[in-house]
Design an enzyme around this catalytic site. Structure first.
Site, PDB file in Angstrom:
ATOM      1  N   SER A 226       0.815  -1.221   0.000  1.00  0.00           N
ATOM      2  CA  SER A 226       0.000   0.000   0.000  1.00  0.00           C
ATOM      3  C   SER A 226       0.847   1.268   0.000  1.00  0.00           C
ATOM      4  CB  SER A 226      -0.927  -0.009   1.225  1.00  0.00           C
ATOM      5  OG  SER A 226      -0.180  -0.282   2.389  1.00  0.00           O
TER       6      SER A 226
ATOM      7  N   THR B  70      -2.102   3.655   4.484  1.00  0.00           N
ATOM      8  CA  THR B  70      -1.050   4.648   4.278  1.00  0.00           C
ATOM      9  C   THR B  70      -0.104   4.653   5.464  1.00  0.00           C
ATOM     10  OG1 THR B  70      -2.540   6.036   3.054  1.00  0.00           O
ATOM     11  CG2 THR B  70      -0.747   7.172   4.191  1.00  0.00           C
TER      12      THR B  70
ATOM     13  N   THR C 274       1.834   6.986   0.321  1.00  0.00           N
ATOM     14  CA  THR C 274       0.896   5.888   0.029  1.00  0.00           C
ATOM     15  C   THR C 274       0.812   5.612  -1.466  1.00  0.00           C
ATOM     16  OG1 THR C 274      -1.374   5.137   0.477  1.00  0.00           O
ATOM     17  CG2 THR C 274      -1.136   7.386  -0.287  1.00  0.00           C
TER      18      THR C 274
ATOM     19  N   ARG D 112      -6.973   9.486  -9.783  1.00  0.00           N
ATOM     20  CA  ARG D 112      -7.586   9.704  -8.456  1.00  0.00           C
ATOM     21  C   ARG D 112      -6.513  10.137  -7.456  1.00  0.00           C
ATOM     22  NH1 ARG D 112      -6.858   7.576  -2.976  1.00  0.00           N
ATOM     23  NH2 ARG D 112      -8.851   7.707  -1.942  1.00  0.00           N
ATOM     24  N   VAL D 113      -6.823  11.173  -6.712  1.00  0.00           N
ATOM     25  CA  VAL D 113      -5.928  11.641  -5.658  1.00  0.00           C
ATOM     26  C   VAL D 113      -6.675  11.523  -4.330  1.00  0.00           C
ATOM     27  CG1 VAL D 113      -4.742  13.664  -4.725  1.00  0.00           C
ATOM     28  CG2 VAL D 113      -4.649  13.180  -7.175  1.00  0.00           C
ATOM     29  N   GLY D 114      -6.016  10.947  -3.345  1.00  0.00           N
ATOM     30  CA  GLY D 114      -6.646  10.783  -2.032  1.00  0.00           C
ATOM     31  C   GLY D 114      -6.284  11.913  -1.087  1.00  0.00           C
ATOM     32  N   ASP D 115      -6.446  11.654   0.182  1.00  0.00           N
ATOM     33  CA  ASP D 115      -6.138  12.663   1.200  1.00  0.00           C
ATOM     34  C   ASP D 115      -4.645  12.811   1.440  1.00  0.00           C
ATOM     35  OD1 ASP D 115      -6.425   9.932   2.270  1.00  0.00           O
ATOM     36  OD2 ASP D 115      -5.736  10.850   4.132  1.00  0.00           O
TER      37      ASP D 115
ATOM     38  N   THR E  44      -5.422   7.948   7.924  1.00  0.00           N
ATOM     39  CA  THR E  44      -5.360   6.814   7.009  1.00  0.00           C
ATOM     40  C   THR E  44      -6.773   6.270   6.862  1.00  0.00           C
ATOM     41  OG1 THR E  44      -4.356   4.651   6.574  1.00  0.00           O
ATOM     42  CG2 THR E  44      -4.720   5.215   8.882  1.00  0.00           C
ATOM     43  N   GLY E  45      -6.996   5.576   5.765  1.00  0.00           N
ATOM     44  CA  GLY E  45      -8.337   5.068   5.492  1.00  0.00           C
ATOM     45  C   GLY E  45      -8.898   5.721   4.239  1.00  0.00           C
TER      46      GLY E  45
ATOM     47  N   GLY F 289      -9.769   8.014   1.762  1.00  0.00           N
ATOM     48  CA  GLY F 289      -9.350   9.407   1.605  1.00  0.00           C
ATOM     49  C   GLY F 289     -10.483  10.354   1.291  1.00  0.00           C
TER      50      GLY F 289
HETATM   51  N1  ASP Z   1      -5.887   7.434   2.749  1.00  0.00           N
HETATM   52  C1  ASP Z   1      -5.398   6.673   1.618  1.00  0.00           C
HETATM   53  C2  ASP Z   1      -6.115   7.116   0.367  1.00  0.00           C
HETATM   54  O1  ASP Z   1      -7.305   7.354   0.399  1.00  0.00           O
HETATM   55  C3  ASP Z   1      -5.528   5.208   1.778  1.00  0.00           C
HETATM   56  C4  ASP Z   1      -5.277   4.650   3.160  1.00  0.00           C
HETATM   57  O2  ASP Z   1      -4.730   5.267   4.014  1.00  0.00           O
HETATM   58  O3  ASP Z   1      -5.644   3.519   3.442  1.00  0.00           O
HETATM   59  O4  ASP Z   1      -5.496   7.168  -0.662  1.00  0.00           O
END
Ligand code: ASP
Length: 297
Positions: free
Chosen positions: A47, A152, A170, A180-183, A203-204, A206
């Site tokens: 990841s 992440t 991450t 796609r861009v996450g947090d 994390t999680g 985004g």
């Molecule tokens: N937060 C990350 C994202 O959405 C993924 C993760 O932390 O599990 O890209």
């Protein structure tokens, strides 16, 4: 007390890699970067960095950011391909450009200009994992982030001088749409660090973290006088109440926080099973975070 914390059980690897630099008295950001890079280099972690799981077309696309709590100096890169050490690249954005965020091809071009090697980030194992876990052909073209594999690494550090620094890196959600861009590369969402209030990372899923500017929210709770633990719990409650307003179950999300007194806090939505690694002197401990359900309990 100088401290390193990092998300998830693999955060133990990050803390172990960071501790020698912490002991040498290096600045928080150097320490956090060393920890994050140990995870980026580990092909067994699917990841983050090298060996990360590909997006919906099998390409590894990385997101990262860094922030220095002394100055609020920060930098990020998003949707970068073929560069393993994206956290270091985010730091270069911070140090060598007048900008905060570079994305995609521009970020890769900047990496080449800065002497970063280009490489494939796929491994035979990550390709096999991608085939095993990818959505069936003809499935919904936009995979639901709630169903995707992720995790992440965020590393937060309080250094010997009492300053904070943080790094977040991450490969984002597995099978995400290209682009796609996450947090994680977004200052305020995946990471926020301010010596006058505290440091936080997320994390999680985004999309849900971005919706509440999660890490900034946690830091501002600490500024208002909450402990890191109370601040993380407040962020999970906020995220859950927003989910309820939207008529959906709160997604898997966790927050981790550290303040200038070396106090650590963490909280997660239910069934996230979030654990984080924390230094205790020269030792590393794994701690289970408190979970808060959709009712905020
Ligand atoms: N937060 C990350 C994202 O959405 C993924 C993760 O932390 O599990 O890209």
């Amino acid at each position: 007390m100088p401290t390193v914390v990092a998300t998830w059980p693999f955060g133990q690897t990050a803390v172990r890699a960071a501790l020698p630099l912490l002991r040498q008295g290096r600045p928080a950001l150097d320490v956090a970067l060393a920890g994050a890079q140990a995870i980026e280099d580990d092909p067994a972690i699917h990841s983050v960095g090298y060996g990360g799981i590909g997006n919906s077309i099998g390409t590894v696309s990385l997101d990262a950011c860094v922030m220095d709590g002394r100055t609020l100096h920060c930098g990020g890169v998003a949707a970068v391909e073929n560069v393993r050490h994206v956290a270091a690249l985010a730091r270069r954005v911070m140090e060598r450009t007048p900008h905060v965020l570079l994305v995609g091809e521009g970020a890769r071009l900047f990496a080449v200009q800065q002497g970063f090697p280009l490489d494939t980030l796929l491994t035979p194992e990550s390709v096999a994992e991608w085939y095993k876990t990818r959505p069936k052909p003809n499935a919904n073209p936009a995979p639901n982030p709630r169903d995707q594999g992720h995790d992440t690494v965020t590393v937060l550090v309080l250094d010997q001088k009492g300053s904070l620094g943080g790094v977040c890196t991450t490969s984002g959600l597995a099978h995400k749409l290209p682009g796609r861009v996450g947090d994680s590369p977004l200052i305020g969402s995946g990471l926020y660090v301010d010596d006058t209030a505290g440091a936080a990372g997320a994390t999680g899923v985004g999309e849900e973290i971005i919706r509440i500017s999660g890490s900034f929210f946690v830091v501002e709770q600490m500024r208002a006088g909450r402990t890191p633990q109370e601040a993380c719990e407040a962020a999970v409650r906020r995220l859950s109440s927003v989910a309820v307003r939207r008529g959906v179950h709160p997604a898997r999300v966790a927050f981790l926080a550290l303040d200038v007194k070396g106090r650590v806090g963490a909280a997660a939505t239910s069934r996230t099973n979030f654990q984080y690694a924390v230094s205790k002197g020269n030792k590393v401990e794994l701690v289970q975070a408190r979970e808060i359900d959709a009712e905020g309990k």
